[in-house]
Write a protein that holds these residues in place. Structure first.
Motif, PDB file in Angstrom:
ATOM      1  N   ARG A   1     -40.394  65.080  12.135  1.00  0.00           N
ATOM      2  CA  ARG A   1     -41.397  64.209  12.744  1.00  0.00           C
ATOM      3  C   ARG A   1     -40.751  63.190  13.657  1.00  0.00           C
ATOM      4  O   ARG A   1     -39.586  62.865  13.488  1.00  0.00           O
ATOM      5  CB  ARG A   1     -42.180  63.500  11.627  1.00  0.00           C
TER       6      ARG A   1
ATOM      7  N   GLU B   1     -39.041  69.863   9.486  1.00  0.00           N
ATOM      8  CA  GLU B   1     -40.070  69.784  10.535  1.00  0.00           C
ATOM      9  C   GLU B   1     -39.696  68.800  11.646  1.00  0.00           C
ATOM     10  O   GLU B   1     -39.960  69.038  12.817  1.00  0.00           O
ATOM     11  CB  GLU B   1     -41.406  69.399   9.932  1.00  0.00           C
TER      12      GLU B   1
ATOM     13  N   LEU C   1     -41.810  67.042  16.019  1.00  0.00           N
ATOM     14  CA  LEU C   1     -41.816  68.356  15.358  1.00  0.00           C
ATOM     15  C   LEU C   1     -40.937  69.385  16.060  1.00  0.00           C
ATOM     16  O   LEU C   1     -41.301  70.577  16.156  1.00  0.00           O
ATOM     17  CB  LEU C   1     -43.264  68.845  15.196  1.00  0.00           C
TER      18      LEU C   1
ATOM     19  N   THR D   1     -40.820  69.911   4.838  1.00  0.00           N
ATOM     20  CA  THR D   1     -41.046  68.578   5.399  1.00  0.00           C
ATOM     21  C   THR D   1     -39.712  67.834   5.377  1.00  0.00           C
ATOM     22  O   THR D   1     -38.811  68.148   4.595  1.00  0.00           O
ATOM     23  CB  THR D   1     -42.058  67.792   4.540  1.00  0.00           C
TER      24      THR D   1
ATOM     25  N   SER E   1     -40.354  72.214  13.199  1.00  0.00           N
ATOM     26  CA  SER E   1     -41.404  73.165  12.813  1.00  0.00           C
ATOM     27  C   SER E   1     -41.909  73.955  14.014  1.00  0.00           C
ATOM     28  O   SER E   1     -42.375  75.082  13.868  1.00  0.00           O
ATOM     29  CB  SER E   1     -42.584  72.425  12.153  1.00  0.00           C
TER      30      SER E   1
END
Ligand SMILES: CSC[C@H]1O[C@H](OP(=O)(O)O)[C@H](O)[C@@H]1O
Length: 350
Positions: free
Chosen positions: A195, A193, A198, A219, A201
């Motif tokens: 972070r 993903e 993002l 994740t 994702s």
């Protein structure tokens, strides 16, 4: 079905059109930029992001600015143009491609000392389009080289977005994945993903589905466990700045993946054009790491998730030491150790 272009930036007459990646994949919004300031803001706010795409945007910002410099004499034009180059170069500090593109565009003025202002304006605009078109060809070459390291039926892990949206089109790490899939539809891609922005994702997932490439989103925290279970065969990521010794700056979290790959005996490749290499930096310790707004960490979808008293640290990149990198996939071949020597030779190639 014809492949819809995923180009993140393009000319429309005298305007630079930028696909706003902050709202992908759920909204299609294009920013129409008619001034260099608008492009610089789009870079700073990550409406356009990805080292090569940022370089292309910088070049187009300079072309917009050149058009607006009303100096009649070339000397005044050049003086004003140098100031604009400095402002564009400062838009984001870590990626090498922005500085590389600014120098490439400025060289047009240096190499044409007798050109009048209209000619300089034309040559600068043409250079910006040339940088875009050459980047796409380079990415396809990276893909052709890179697919050689992807075993049949490989389970590939990638990180962040080093795809068409991070370049002129086609992508670097995703360029390798596109080329591998074209040769072997049985490959599978796991994308993280990534972070807090993002990119994985929202953007890589969007690109993989668009190409019909079998893929799964995880994740960031799940990557190590998949490697430990023997479910990943190879890791391919992009890069933002590569030092002369092969140390590589990429999205924060890349170093973690490289260390996990090494711990699990999994090949770890970086895919990048030579314009990402900074030969003036001896090793990764000198690569500037962008610190972004802590709100990218404390907030999600615009809403605060961490207590308001909580401080946050938000480096946008980390540096993977060359010892953890199996190979650097470029448009002129796959560079292996000793990186300093092989990078130097790669940069000397036409
Ligand atoms: C093709 S290089 C893409 C590279 O850029 C990304 O950073 P950002 O989204 O902050 O511009 C990330 O590091 C990718 O690997």
């Amino acid at each position: 079905m014809a492949r819809r272009s995923l180009q993140p930036i393009y000319w429309d007459g005298d305007a630079v059109m930028i696909v706003d990646q902050r709202v992908l994949p759920h909204k299609d919004k294009v920013l129409r930029c008619t001034t260099p300031r608008q492009v610089i803001q789009a870079i700073k706010k990550m409406a356009i992001r990805g080292a090569p795409a940022v370089g292309i945007a910088g070049a187009m910002a300079l072309a917009l600015g050149a058009q607006s410099i009303t100096a009649a004499d070339p000397k005044t034009f050049r003086r004003k143009f140098v100031g604009l180059c400095d402002r564009v170069r400062a838009a984001r500090p870590t990626g090498n491609n922005l500085g590389w593109a600014v120098e490439a565009v400025y060289s047009v003025a240096v190499e044409n000392p007798d050109a009048d202002v209209p000619t300089l304006q034309r040559l600068i605009r043409e250079k910006s389009q040339q940088i875009l078109e050459e980047d796409i060809a380079i990415n396809r070459a990276i893909g052709r080289w890179g697919r050689q390291v992807i075993p049949k039926g490989a389970r590939i892990l990638t990180y962040c977005n080093a795809g068409a949206l991070a370049t002129g089109d086609y992508g670097t790490a995703l360029g390798v994945i596109r080329a591998a899939f074209e040769a072997d539809p049985t490959v599978h891609v796991t994308c993280c993903e990534t972070r807090p922005f993002l990119q994985g994702s929202r953007l890589t997932a969007y690109e993989l589905l668009h190409e019909g490439i079998p893929s799964t989103l995880i994740t960031d925290n799940a990557a190590g466990s998949l490697m430990q279970q023997g479910k990943i065969d190879v890791v391919v990521v992009g890069a933002d700045r590569i030092a002369a010794n092969g140390d590589t700056a990429n999205k924060i979290g890349t170093y973690t993946l490289a260390a996990l790959a090494r711990a699990n005996g999994i090949p770890f490749y970086v895919a990048a054009p030579r314009s990402t290499i900074d030969p003036t930096i001896a090793n990764g310790s000198a690569i500037p790491i962008e610190e972004r707004d802590p709100k990218e960490v404390t907030h999600f979808n615009g809403r605060r998730v961490a207590p308001k008293e909580m401080a946050a640290h938000n480096p946008a990149f980390d540096v993977t030491p060359n010892k953890l990198i199996t190979g650097i996939i470029t448009e002129v071949g796959i560079l292996k150790r000793p990186y300093r020597k092989n990078i130097r030779q790669a940069l000397e190639q036409a």
